[in-house]
Design an enzyme around this catalytic site. Structure first.
Site, short mmCIF file in Angstrom:
data_model
loop_
_atom_site.label_atom_id
_atom_site.label_comp_id
_atom_site.label_asym_id
_atom_site.label_seq_id
_atom_site.Cartn_x
_atom_site.Cartn_y
_atom_site.Cartn_z
CE LYS A 106 -6.16 1.99 -0.58
NZ LYS A 106 -6.55 2.23 0.73
CE LYS B 44 -3.69 2.64 2.37
NZ LYS B 44 -4.71 2.62 3.42
C1 PBG Z 1 -7.51 3.62 5.39
C2 PBG Z 1 -7.73 3.55 4.07
C3 PBG Z 1 -7.41 4.26 2.90
C4 PBG Z 1 -8.03 3.62 1.51
C5 PBG Z 1 -8.34 2.27 2.14
N1 PBG Z 1 -8.36 2.38 3.39
C6 PBG Z 1 -7.12 5.60 2.92
C7 PBG Z 1 -5.77 5.95 3.55
O1 PBG Z 1 -4.73 5.24 3.79
O2 PBG Z 1 -5.57 7.23 3.79
C8 PBG Z 1 -7.90 4.32 0.27
C9 PBG Z 1 -9.33 3.80 -0.44
C10 PBG Z 1 -9.46 4.71 -1.70
O3 PBG Z 1 -8.79 5.75 -2.06
O4 PBG Z 1 -10.54 4.29 -2.55
N2 PBG Z 1 -6.37 2.98 5.97
#
Ligand code: PBG
Length: 351
Positions: A275, A222
């Protein structure tokens, strides 16, 4: 030289196998890849990647209250639902053949604190929602997000101390959150926080409490991405200071993604995730060549918002673009795709 004109009923994307009277000098004689592109049946027969509804997980936002259905301004077509409205919407979603959802909560400010204590309240929004959804739709796969940011007064995925994000103290809270979600009936938990060691800690705790069949969908690679902006609008969860670069990955790194995947697999992940998706197709591909675990990709909020914005201007063909994009994510190696387009795509693809 050539050819009889195609019959007038032939669609534009089909060519008849018309006979060429004589060879045209200088043109290829043997290999003609276009032979396999001549009609839709041929194209379908040799198509390498086929997107289906089974590949899709629909991320959904839930909020407190009754009768609430609030459109997220930066994500047209996506809503925050109160539980009653969510259940109505799930009727539509399951009717379209979508088999899995991922739930994210909008938590009121007064329930937020630095330690994210609301994240493991058994009567909290997510546990309540999971219980109701599993009761009404037992076959629908319900995946919950494990992270502190929606519950954190700091808007971070971990506990903050002197501007630092504490790792191990945060993992202890994530474990409680995961156990709470498992007890509520979640099929899988999806840690999205990027703390070190959280997959192992959660797996051990789930097993110790008997939740041996609750799966872990690990957000393994991520990245610290600008593509999450609209999601943070939806949950009002933007960081109150700084950014997430001390825990989410540097977009410049791909080998490090393999290291994260290695650790998560060793710690007990059932599915590993990349992601965002589109700017990281190479990472998806590298992980695909590296592991036999199913790979998920998250087609995130910013990727959705860009398409919707261009479509609203009439600058692109939204449906064609979305199908092309999701097919590309699958072609890169993703087995599962989290996407806010799931509903639209399910309508086009059918069951
Ligand atoms: C939180 C989380 C995020 C997303 C999924 N879980 C945002 C972040 O890490 O700030 C993003 C999902 C998206 O942008 O569609 N931990």
């Amino acid at each position: 030289m050539v050819l009889s004109p195609p019959p007038s009923s032939t669609p534009e994307n089909t060519e008849a196998p018309a006979k060429q009277a004589e060879a045209v000098p200088g043109t290829p004689q043997v290999h003609r890849p276009r032979r396999l592109r001549r009609t839709e049946s041929l194209r379908r027969m040799v198509r390498e990647t086929v997107l289906t509804v089974d590949d899709l997980i629909y991320p959904m936002f839930v909020m407190e209250g009754v009768g609430q259905r609030q459109e997220v301004p930066s994500m047209p077509g996506c809503f925050r639902y109160s539980l009653d409205m969510l259940l109505d919407e799930l009727q539509v979603i399951t009717g379209l053949g979508i088999g899995a959802i991922a739930l994210f909560p909008l938590i009121p400010d007064e329930q937020k604190d630095n330690a994210g204590t609301e994240s493991y309240n058994p009567q909290g929004l997510i546990p309540q929602t999971v219980r109701a959804v599993k009761q009404a739709f037992p076959d629908l796969l319900v995946i919950t997000d494990i992270a502190l940011d929606p519950y954190s007064s700091m808007g971070h995925d971990g506990i903050v101390e002197d501007g630092r994000i504490l790792n191990d103290e945060t993992v202890a809270v994530l474990v409680k959150q995961a156990l709470t979600h498992a007890a509520a009936g979640a099929d899988m938990v999806a840690p999205s926080d990027m703390m070190d060691g959280r997959i192992g800690a959660i797996r051990q705790a789930l097993d110790a409490e008997g939740w041996i069949n609750v799966g872990i969908l690990a957000y393994s690679a991520k990245y610290a991405s600008a593509y999450y902006g609209p999601f943070r609008d939806a949950l009002e969860s933007a960081p109150k200071f700084g950014d997430k670069k001390t825990y989410q990955m540097d977009p410049a790194n791909a080998a490090e993604a393999l290291k994260e995947v290695d650790l998560d697999i060793a710690e007990g992940a059932d599915i590993v995730m990349v992601k965002p998706a589109l700017a990281y197709l190479d990472v998806i591909r590298r992980i695909k060549q590296y592991t036999n675990l199913p790979i998920a990709a998250y087609n995130v909020s910013g990727e959705y918002a860009m398409v919707k914005a261009a479509a609203a201007q009439g600058w692109i063909d939204e449906q064609a673009l979305v199908l092309e994009t999701l097919t590309s994510i699958k072609r890169a190696g993703a087995d599962v795709i989290l996407t806010y387009f799931a509903k639209d795509v399910a309508r086009v693809l059918g069951r």
